[in-house]
Design an enzyme around this catalytic site. Sequence first.
Site, mmCIF file in Angstrom:
data_model
loop_
_atom_site.group_PDB
_atom_site.id
_atom_site.type_symbol
_atom_site.label_atom_id
_atom_site.label_comp_id
_atom_site.label_asym_id
_atom_site.label_seq_id
_atom_site.Cartn_x
_atom_site.Cartn_y
_atom_site.Cartn_z
ATOM 1 N N HIS A 99 4.197 -59.384 -108.805
ATOM 2 C CA HIS A 99 5.428 -58.928 -108.166
ATOM 3 C C HIS A 99 5.290 -59.042 -106.639
ATOM 4 C CE1 HIS A 99 8.818 -56.012 -107.451
ATOM 5 N NE2 HIS A 99 8.091 -55.756 -106.380
ATOM 6 N N GLU A 100 4.151 -58.615 -106.116
ATOM 7 C CA GLU A 100 3.927 -58.661 -104.664
ATOM 8 C C GLU A 100 3.862 -60.107 -104.171
ATOM 9 O OE1 GLU A 100 4.314 -56.127 -102.829
ATOM 10 O OE2 GLU A 100 4.438 -54.825 -104.567
ATOM 11 N N HIS A 125 7.188 -61.457 -103.700
ATOM 12 C CA HIS A 125 7.767 -61.115 -102.392
ATOM 13 C C HIS A 125 7.301 -62.096 -101.330
ATOM 14 C CE1 HIS A 125 10.007 -57.544 -103.100
ATOM 15 N NE2 HIS A 125 9.005 -56.848 -103.562
ATOM 16 N N GLU A 142 13.927 -56.910 -105.026
ATOM 17 C CA GLU A 142 13.025 -56.293 -105.995
ATOM 18 C C GLU A 142 13.175 -56.954 -107.364
ATOM 19 O OE1 GLU A 142 10.580 -54.376 -105.279
ATOM 20 O OE2 GLU A 142 11.240 -54.400 -103.202
#
Lengths: 188, 320
Positions: free
Chosen positions: B167-168, B171, B243
């Site tokens: 997930h990071e 980003h 997100e």
Amino acid sequence: MLGTIIAIVVVAIVVIWAVVQYNGLVARRNTVDESFGQIETQLQRRFDLIPNLVATAKEYAAHEVKVFESVTEARAEAGRAAATGSTEGVAKADKLLHDAAMEINAVAEAYPDLKASANFGQLQEELASTENKVAFSRQAYNDSVNDYNTKRESFPSNILAKIFKFTARDMFTVEDPAARRAVRVDFS
Amino acid sequence: MDSAPVRIDRESFRVRLGKLKRGIAISWVVNFTLLALTIEAALIFTLLSGSTSNEKIVSFLLSTIPISLAIAALSMVILSARSWKSIVLELGTVQTDPATTKYIQNIVEEMSIAAGLRGDEIPQVGVIPSDEPNAFALAGRGGSMVAVTTGLLQITTREELQGVIAHEIGHLLTGDSKAMTKLIAMSSVVGIISGIGARFFRGGDNGNKNPLAIALIVLSLIFLIAAPFLSQLANASMQRKRESQADAMAVRLTRNPDALAKALRKIDGAYSSVAFPKKKHSVDHAAKQLAFFNRNAYRTHPPIEERVHELKRMGADPSI
């Protein structure tokens, strides 16, 4: 006069379009090649890791000579298969090395002392991670092949792909469905 | 080897990712426009005299609009290259034992491979000493970093941590427009102060007042005051999209929506069962908006329920 200008503008647009499409194809093809290189790198890591695993396992399970012999043999064969550099060769090496690693893991199951040793624990994390890296580099490669082949086949970039002979690439397939799933080491 | 292989409807998350990408592109355009308008308003508020004639107003606008656009474009370029070092210092990372470091590093490398990152693009790893389970992604010209808290390490399994780190990295792959909000706020403050200062020192504008010029000056002041709020508003909605996009990206990288959904549930559970100290020692005090999970920012982070639901749509086990 006006006709010439229009002709020049049209030609310029076509040339610019062709350059953009061509570069797009080249960029995707390069990504495919780089991703394939990544698979080989990760297989090499696993190849290098196996002797360490064998050495550690031997300390605790010395009489499993047959297993260690077959693992070492499989490793050598994988080395030869990978050296061909072809997709099939690399796929074969992948399977051989995966099975070899699994065999050592199976030995560890039967020897609690081995399983509990700190050194083997670290090697197992390395092994689990390397298995994941192999799997993810395969996945990234297949994604890049998919991207490249789609670009190569879709209109209008397929015209340029034909002219400049951008050939289709093969996906990396794993015959044994069990090998698709990476080794999971449970730390809990 | 506990669960059956996960089937993922790849078409659906690809399409979803595409939609989210467009949403985020819009947020950049909105921010860029806001920044250029803020600079223009600052110039009008500072330089335009109340007695300027109509013709001069037109030529003033014609000459300042390109300047505002150029400054806004330049700021964006500089901004995208900002260093993350200072943020990391603020968070305070620690050294962990070699085995743990290697464990996190391995997972970050795995996800970098899945994302096709190479060499310098592979993020560094940081560990933040905090019991709050959370993770952050920081990027700048000096490279990028994925930081996780010790609290997160304690409660997640390897697969779950992998989902969070994916997930990071999602980003990192998509960039961030939050710094734009700060820049717009800064420009508006500078504009208001310099405008008031200039008007104070110049004294009253003598001569015939031009209503159009006065209207422009008043409008620019109103805009300068409103700009930071407008930008925050635009970003809040885009933040939610970011997100969701990072979640979709994590599924694309791990092909394992189950693990991320489980991690979200665990983190949510940890936050609701333990009262973490607010402010000062709280991790989200240091980097509220950067966090993987943000308990105070339901306007910017979609609620856990919504994120888990979205993951189920991408193939996660419905019973999670």
